[in-house]
Design an enzyme around this catalytic site. Structure first.
Site, short mmCIF file in Angstrom:
data_model
loop_
_atom_site.label_atom_id
_atom_site.label_comp_id
_atom_site.label_asym_id
_atom_site.label_seq_id
_atom_site.Cartn_x
_atom_site.Cartn_y
_atom_site.Cartn_z
CG HIS A 56 7.70 -4.88 -0.48
ND1 HIS A 56 7.40 -4.42 0.55
CD2 HIS A 56 7.53 -3.50 -1.49
CE1 HIS A 56 6.96 -2.99 0.45
NE2 HIS A 56 7.27 -2.62 -0.84
CG HIS A 58 8.96 -1.62 -3.80
ND1 HIS A 58 7.65 -1.25 -3.47
CD2 HIS A 58 9.44 -1.74 -4.85
CE1 HIS A 58 7.30 -1.57 -4.90
NE2 HIS A 58 7.91 -1.98 -5.56
CG ASP A 60 9.71 2.65 0.15
OD1 ASP A 60 9.86 1.80 -0.55
OD2 ASP A 60 8.81 3.34 0.74
CG HIS A 61 9.26 -0.87 2.35
ND1 HIS A 61 8.42 -1.27 3.16
CD2 HIS A 61 8.62 -0.36 1.54
CE1 HIS A 61 7.23 -0.66 2.83
NE2 HIS A 61 7.67 0.10 1.76
CG HIS A 114 3.10 -3.05 -3.20
ND1 HIS A 114 2.87 -1.94 -3.65
CD2 HIS A 114 4.38 -3.00 -2.58
CE1 HIS A 114 3.88 -0.97 -3.49
NE2 HIS A 114 4.50 -1.66 -2.88
CG ASP A 131 4.55 -0.48 0.82
OD1 ASP A 131 4.71 -0.13 2.14
OD2 ASP A 131 5.48 0.17 0.07
CG HIS A 169 4.11 3.87 3.21
ND1 HIS A 169 5.15 4.81 2.84
CD2 HIS A 169 4.54 2.78 2.63
CE1 HIS A 169 5.99 4.37 2.13
NE2 HIS A 169 5.72 3.20 1.73
ZN LIG Z 1 6.61 -0.87 -1.70
#
Ligand SMILES: [Zn+2]
Length: 258
Positions: A56, A58, A60-61, A114, A131, A169
């Site tokens: 996805h 985001h 941080d990915h 998400h 996530d 995570h």
């Molecule tokens: Zn995420």
């Protein structure tokens, strides 16, 4: 069985490095939010980056993707319905993310909730769930609805029990504290919490888990169970269907401090 190494990023992200069965010198990384730890992992182990899978959008990915694509010939796959850096091949349910020369081939599942276009990669008895599904928990519902997230989790829960779950995570210990607030009598969750606490005290990853284990300990995969339904209905003060049970539990978790 695949060899998969954790590459740690930020406070608690995992970038997963899949060692290619057909060529042990090459790896495919999943959700590289930061390029630097990936580069260090590659150079420290004398490996070459051959591919990237993204679940996805985001940061941080995907934050490290643009930089990693400059490493040379890197094949990238991402969700069809999200804006992703680096122009990856656009995957949706029914598509396959395949690296024939590496001996790697993953089926794609649409698991919105998400984010609107979140996908999972399933193959070789593992799932990369991003996530959406965490060990003993699930992601927050940012872009989708509780119904969508509930259906996405049900889709993942239906995978074979032996499927190993590689999520984005390290949240397992906190998630299990919440799981036990929902189901105080869940002995499997209590035992798993002790195991995971011990691993964390040795700075080891608690991930991967398995679908079989998640069905036993993860309250978000147990919204059809009497124990979970009862506690959700008590909080809501009315009868609830399965997606509503999920919504009540998710909302409870949003405000939960362990
Ligand atoms: Zn995420």
């Amino acid at each position: 069985m695949l060899q998969i190494s954790p590459v740690r990023a930020f406070a608690d992200n995992y970038i997963w490095a899949i060692h290619a069965p057909a060529d042990p010198r090459q790896v495919v990384v999943v959700d590289p939010g930061d390029a630097e730890p990936v580069r260090q992992f590659l150079s420290g182990n004398d490996l070459r980056l051959a591919g990237i899978l993204m679940t996805h959008h985001h940061p941080d990915h995907v934050g490290g993707v643009a930089e990693l694509l400059r490493e040379g010939s890197v094949q990238a796959f991402g969700p069809a319905n999200e804006r992703i850096p680096g122009d990856p091949a656009r995957m949706r349910e029914g598509d396959r993310a395949a690296f024939p020369a590496l001996g790697l081939d993953f089926a794609v599942l649409d698991i919105p909730g998400h984010t609107a276009g979140h996908i999972a990669y399933v193959g070789h008895d593992v799932v990369f769930s991003g996530d959406t599904l965490f060990s003993a928990g699930c992601g927050r519902v940012f872009e989708g609805t509780a119904e969508q997230m509930s259906a996405s989790l049900a889709k993942l829960a239906a995978l074979p029990e032996r499927t190993l779950v590689y999520c984005g995570h390290e949240y397992t210990v906190n998630n299990l504290a919440f799981a036990l607030a929902v189901e105080p009598d869940n002995a499997t969750a209590a035992e798993y919490l002790e195991t995971c606490r011990a691993k964390r005290s040795r700075n080891e990853a608690t991930v991967p888990s398995s679908i079989g284990q998640e069905r036993n300990v993860n309250p978000f995969l147990r919204c059809d169970r009497h124990t979970v339904k009862q506690v959700a209905e008590a909080r809501a003060g009315r009868r609830l269907n399965q997606a509503e049970v999920f919504a009540v539990i998710r909302q409870w978790k949003d405000g939960f401090k362990s």
